[in-house]
Design an enzyme around this catalytic site. Structure first.
Site: not given
Ligand SMILES: C[S@@+](CC[C@H](N)C(=O)[O-])C[C@H]1O[C@@H](n2cnc3c(N)ncnc32)[C@H](O)[C@@H]1O
Length: 337
Positions: A224-225, A238, A242
């Protein structure tokens, strides 16, 4: 004795041609969604793939041969959709009636895969706009109202939706990588390790990391980031920030700073996202505004202008940043501890 006469407001005269033009514009706004629906339909039927397999240009008989599931009676109707999409620049039709891919249709798979879910969420927008922000969690976003779960929880719950979403994100990443390498590959000079946070690549939620093959170069970490980001020379975010509120962004940026601070002086955070108001063309500017509304539908995030980005960086403890607007509606933002 003075009398108080109120004069009726003078109505500006609208000419017939202005009225007729206004009505045409109103129709365009009212039916704009049909462009997306027409595009969605021809993708599902397989038109862009069929044109691609014919080398980028296909006649009607090529298409009929490639798509036997469409009965003869429906081809004239399908061609009416194609006519709209030609006028919209999605396809090109030459003098001999041959349909060709355009730069837009070559990118088709990067955006549209999840649009029915977006569309259902958008229908809840008027209702959502009447709910106080701190009222029920069930109304956190129009997406939650429509689907009963937050966007990233839904990608775990509905595997087909999750796969479609990851597929369209993957296609967008390939597009961005190509431009990145062409335009500014040097910003990665000397970088040995990179964490693609929320990239379905290095640090991800379980649903996105689950199906990733390991190839020795890339390691997939479930995490979890908001809590922890593994140390690396570069933390890449990336299309991530947003999706989140200012408060969550500062939290993610603080975790990112911790991850790259061990690698100073080369450690840095690289963000690929829009810098609102800085778009190089009318289309790119409209794309930013549409993406901002999309973020409002799906997440608690938004598209931010440079002043808002600057404030986030200061609040997360960064010292400086550099913006490079190389992706049209999106920029590469380098942030240094
Ligand atoms: C809009 S997508 C962008 C994916 C990628 N970075 C791209 O641009 O192709 C956002 C990503 O954040 C991940 N995500 C959401 N909450 C997260 C968390 N708490 N920790 C890690 N990743 C997370 C989601 O699973 C998703 O794959």
């Amino acid at each position: 004795m003075a009398q108080n006469h109120s004069t009726p407001p003078v109505m500006p005269t609208t000419t017939s041609s202005e009225l007729v033009q206004a009505q045409a514009e109103l129709w365009c706004h009212t039916f704009a969604y049909l462009r997306s629906m027409a595009l969605q339909s021809v993708i599902k039927i397989g038109i862009p793939t069929a044109i691609h397999r014919c080398g980028g240009a296909a006649s009607l008989s090529d298409l009929q041969l490639a798509l036997p599931a469409v009965p003869p009676s429906k081809w004239p109707r399908l061609l009416r959709l194609m006519k709209l999409l030609v006028v919209s620049g999605i396809f090109r039709e030459d003098e001999a009636g041959v349909y060709c891919l355009t730069p837009v249709s070559r990118l088709l798979f990067t955006v549209l895969a999840t649009s029915p879910f977006h569309f259902q969420a958008s229908q809840r927008l008027p209702e959502w706009l009447k709910v106080e922000d701190d009222d029920a969690a069930a109304a956190e976003t129009p997406f939650v109202m429509a689907h009963g779960a937050r966007f990233f929880a839904y990608t775990a719950r509905d595997l087909e939706f999750g796969a479609l979403f990851n597929e369209s994100m993957g296609a967008d990443s390939r597009f961005v990588a190509e431009i990145f390498v062409r335009e500014c590959g040097e910003v990665l000079a000397g970088v040995a390790t990179l964490v693609d946070v929320g990239g379905a690549r290095l640090l991800e939620l379980p649903q996105a990391a689950a199906n990733m093959p390991a190839d020795g170069m890339v390691e997939f970490v479930v995490g979890d980031m908001m809590e922890f980001i593994p140390p690396a020379d570069v933390v890449l975010l990336k299309f991530v920030l947003h999706n989140w509120s200012d408060q969550d962004c500062v939290r993610i940026l603080k975790r990112s700073k911790e991850a790259v601070s061990t690698r100073e002086p080369k450690g840095k955070v690289m963000i690929i996202d829009a810098v609102a108001g800085s778009a190089p063309s009318k289309e790119a500017s409209e794309a930013q505004l549409l993406m901002d509304v999309c973020m409002m539908l799906l997440t608690t995030g938004e598209e931010r202008d440079e002043e808002r980005w600057h404030r986030l960086f200061l609040n997360a403890g960064f010292s400086r940043y550099n913006i490079n607007p190389i992706f049209g509606s999106r920029s590469l933002i380098e942030v240094f501890p």
